[in-house]
Design an enzyme around this catalytic site. Sequence first.
Site, short mmCIF file in Angstrom:
data_model
loop_
_atom_site.label_atom_id
_atom_site.label_comp_id
_atom_site.label_asym_id
_atom_site.label_seq_id
_atom_site.Cartn_x
_atom_site.Cartn_y
_atom_site.Cartn_z
N CYS A 86 49.16 20.51 3.86
CA CYS A 86 50.30 20.50 2.94
C CYS A 86 49.98 19.81 1.63
O CYS A 86 50.85 19.64 0.79
CB CYS A 86 51.49 19.81 3.61
SG CYS A 86 51.26 18.04 3.83
N GLU A 146 22.15 4.49 47.54
CA GLU A 146 23.60 4.60 47.36
C GLU A 146 23.89 5.24 46.01
O GLU A 146 23.11 5.11 45.09
CB GLU A 146 24.25 3.21 47.31
CG GLU A 146 24.16 2.42 48.57
CD GLU A 146 24.53 0.95 48.34
OE1 GLU A 146 25.01 0.59 47.25
OE2 GLU A 146 24.29 0.17 49.27
N TYR A 165 29.91 -2.88 47.21
CA TYR A 165 28.57 -2.56 47.69
C TYR A 165 27.66 -3.77 47.84
O TYR A 165 26.50 -3.64 48.17
CB TYR A 165 27.90 -1.55 46.74
CG TYR A 165 28.06 -1.91 45.27
CD1 TYR A 165 27.47 -3.06 44.76
CD2 TYR A 165 28.81 -1.12 44.41
CE1 TYR A 165 27.63 -3.41 43.43
CE2 TYR A 165 28.98 -1.47 43.08
CZ TYR A 165 28.38 -2.61 42.59
OH TYR A 165 28.55 -2.96 41.29
N CYS A 195 48.36 12.13 7.50
CA CYS A 195 49.18 12.80 6.50
C CYS A 195 50.54 12.11 6.47
O CYS A 195 51.15 11.89 7.51
CB CYS A 195 49.32 14.28 6.89
SG CYS A 195 50.66 15.11 6.04
N LYS A 241 18.34 6.57 37.17
CA LYS A 241 19.43 7.20 36.42
C LYS A 241 19.17 8.69 36.25
O LYS A 241 18.08 9.10 35.84
CB LYS A 241 19.53 6.56 35.03
CG LYS A 241 20.03 5.12 35.09
CD LYS A 241 21.46 5.03 34.59
CE LYS A 241 21.59 3.95 33.55
NZ LYS A 241 22.76 4.09 32.73
N LYS A 267 25.23 5.36 42.38
CA LYS A 267 25.52 4.36 41.36
C LYS A 267 26.80 4.80 40.68
O LYS A 267 26.82 5.79 39.95
CB LYS A 267 24.37 4.26 40.37
CG LYS A 267 24.60 3.24 39.29
CD LYS A 267 23.27 2.85 38.66
CE LYS A 267 23.39 2.50 37.20
NZ LYS A 267 24.44 1.59 36.84
N ASP A 318 29.73 4.89 38.15
CA ASP A 318 29.76 4.57 36.72
C ASP A 318 31.09 3.93 36.36
O ASP A 318 32.02 4.58 35.91
CB ASP A 318 29.56 5.86 35.92
CG ASP A 318 29.15 5.55 34.49
OD1 ASP A 318 28.83 4.38 34.20
OD2 ASP A 318 29.16 6.48 33.67
N CYS A 343 46.08 16.07 2.61
CA CYS A 343 46.23 16.80 3.86
C CYS A 343 45.82 18.26 3.65
O CYS A 343 46.33 18.93 2.74
CB CYS A 343 47.67 16.72 4.33
SG CYS A 343 48.00 17.78 5.75
N CYS A 393 55.22 18.09 6.89
CA CYS A 393 53.96 18.84 6.89
C CYS A 393 54.01 19.92 7.98
O CYS A 393 54.32 19.63 9.13
CB CYS A 393 52.79 17.88 7.16
SG CYS A 393 51.24 18.73 7.53
S1 IVH Z 1 23.97 -3.26 43.32
C1 IVH Z 1 22.42 -7.45 42.56
N1 IVH Z 1 24.99 -0.92 43.94
O1 IVH Z 1 25.35 -0.65 38.26
C2 IVH Z 1 22.54 -6.00 42.27
N2 IVH Z 1 25.24 -1.69 41.71
O2 IVH Z 1 23.29 -0.89 36.20
C3 IVH Z 1 23.95 -5.60 42.03
N3 IVH Z 1 26.55 -0.21 40.27
O3 IVH Z 1 25.59 -4.10 37.76
C4 IVH Z 1 24.12 -4.18 41.82
N4 IVH Z 1 26.97 1.30 41.78
O4 IVH Z 1 27.77 -2.68 38.11
C5 IVH Z 1 24.79 -1.82 42.97
N5 IVH Z 1 25.92 1.09 44.65
C6 IVH Z 1 25.72 0.19 43.68
C7 IVH Z 1 26.23 0.35 42.37
C8 IVH Z 1 25.95 -0.60 41.41
C9 IVH Z 1 27.16 0.93 40.54
C10 IVH Z 1 26.55 -0.87 38.95
C11 IVH Z 1 26.70 -2.37 38.98
C12 IVH Z 1 25.42 -2.90 38.41
C13 IVH Z 1 25.06 -1.79 37.50
C14 IVH Z 1 23.60 -1.87 37.12
#
Ligand code: IVH
Length: 686
Positions: A417, A114, A229, A436, A320, A116, A118, A414, A441
């Site tokens: 001025c 999935e 998720y 400033c 990552k 991740k 941010d 500044c 200015c």
């Molecule tokens: S599962 C028990 N799935 O990334 C495991 N986390 O760096 C729970 N995050 O704490 C996490 N997308 O805040 C999971 N598809 C995804 C995610 C995800 C973002 C975040 C989440 C987690 C953090 C870990």
Amino acid sequence: MTPAAAAARHSELAAQIRAHDRAYYVDARPTISDTEYDRLYRELCDLEAAHPTLQTPDSPSQRVGGAPIPGFNQVSHSVPMMSLENTYSPEEVRAFLARVQKPLGDIPLRWTIEPKIDGIAVSLRYEQGQFVLGATRGDGAKGDDITSNLRTLRNLPLRLTPTEGTAIPDVLEVRGEVYMATAAFQKLNAERIAAGEEPFANPRNSTAGSLKQLDPRLVARRPMLVVVYGLGQVSGATVPTRQADLLAWFRSLGLPVPERLWTAQSPEEVLHAIQELDTVRRSFGYETDGAVVKLDDLQLRDHEKLRNTSKAPRWAMAYKYAPEQAETLLKAITIQVGRTGALTPVAELEPVFLSGSTVSRATLHNEDELRRKDIRVGDRVIIEKAGEVIPAVVRVVPERRTGTETLFEFPKACPECASPVAREKTSDGEGVVWRCQNPACPAQVRGRLEHWCARGAMDIEGGGEVMVHQLVAAGLAHDVSDLYHLKAEQVAALERMGEKSAANFVAGIDASRSRELWRLLFGLGILHIGTSTAKALSRRFPDLDAIARATPEELMQAEDIGEVIAHSLHNWFRDPANQDLIERLRASGLTFTSSLYRPPTESAAGPFAGKTFVLTGTLPNLSREQATALIEAGGGKVSGSVSKKTHYVVAGDEAGSKLEKATALGIPVLDEASFLAMTTSPAPLA
Ligand code: IVH
């Protein structure tokens, strides 16, 4: 490394990580990039692996996040909220897959991959299908109750909406991520800059800062979304046995889930999916910083060898993606003086190509940031597109120092001025900035004029940077009211100015006399007044004089206007210099009446339009302020006493005489749940 050296390095790292944790989790003001942080954290974990005695209970490796801040109620998570172990290389992904496979023997395993997202992790609790509690992760065991803030997220269902054939569980707790879409983030930042506020560094900081706000009305203006998720506590339902089905189930209950999911049955397929995700994720419209690989089978996750460590499950891992960075030369540091007088150091860089564009300047934010990162003129620096939007200097490359680099002396006057500068708190009270102190200015005057002419404000064609610069330099404009006395000949006499463009500009100024009030209000550049606030004000008040006269309490009756904004406005109109400016604008014939004004009772929008509510007793979840905000947001009014004119009474525990009176008068009495159900109902009330 000797044990003594390891211990010394460990305590240094731990102290740094704690300081960054506090900045991030408690202050919502990260002090380093995620990549840098991860590097420190990994170094700490590696040290602990090599020297296990360093792994004391108070090591940063022994907890998930920082301590929750005071101000929100604390809630215990019924199922702990875990974090994920991070990896950066395909080899580590293979090692992870093998580690999971080992205790399970030969059975073929299936994996899900999935995005991740941010953002900020949250837990959402539904009881009998109603959203009753939302919390941050906090330290994993206990988090902050941010229910009222989460309620403002437009894609968070306040009650589950199952598709046909899907039953609502008695209790369903889901785990997910709150985030801000990139476009919405950029718009928010543009508005903040226009309103004289500090922009956020990236969408995640902006989300973290927003969720920490104590005023849900401000939160409502932050365009956040949620995606779910994972599963927390559940009862009264048959839970699917696979991750892919779990997400499908969530979706069928009306919960937003990640937009893409891959399944894989071998390490090659997993790595392939990770690669594929990397190529499509940029089109998602929100930031993703990795791929999460999970064992698909929920029952197998319960295997004793796969259960959680103290901070993360063993059956999942985050891969990552490397952020897009580039190295370049910092040629010089210049100082920009903004409309509010703030002095911002800017890095002048040797142009370098970075994620799709050539970067030659990057913000250095403020003096503290410069010092903390020890950035010197002549340094080789690493730049990153924070939030893939604003280029920022992440760090210097100390190995490449030659000794010829020079420290930057922050100016004590500044640069525009030569007036004295003073160190002040930023508008949000969280940082410090040199400002400033001279309102005359030229840089500030130019900033105010440019802001006034900007498309989102008075929309005066030709009033761009170059024109404004010349007008100010020639002494033709000291404030925005001077524009209305300009003659075409005066403008045409400016350097490199044709008669035609001069005439156009003057015609544009003339046309701006009839611009709507909200444009004028925004154009004045009052701290915290962005376009949406300006519009809200001109819906609530008939004209500029009514706004100028209003008390902060009266101003707060306008939609989305809280204390901070109300005081900023009130103070601005109390300043005699500003009062003079208003009079000069009035004399020049600008429009002070509002075309958007709707007297409060006529408001036709919202489910509560024209309805009067009385609140009594203590509601289980909502505070009185929150309930009031919801009623007002729906176009209704809250009154203090019950009469024949009352349409509804919302009663909680220990409701007293008001409830009795309502019953006696036959006025409908609502409990919190039925009241909340009405807030989401799109149809007007009977
Ligand atoms: S599962 C028990 N799935 O990334 C495991 N986390 O760096 C729970 N995050 O704490 C996490 N997308 O805040 C999971 N598809 C995804 C995610 C995800 C973002 C975040 C989440 C987690 C953090 C870990």
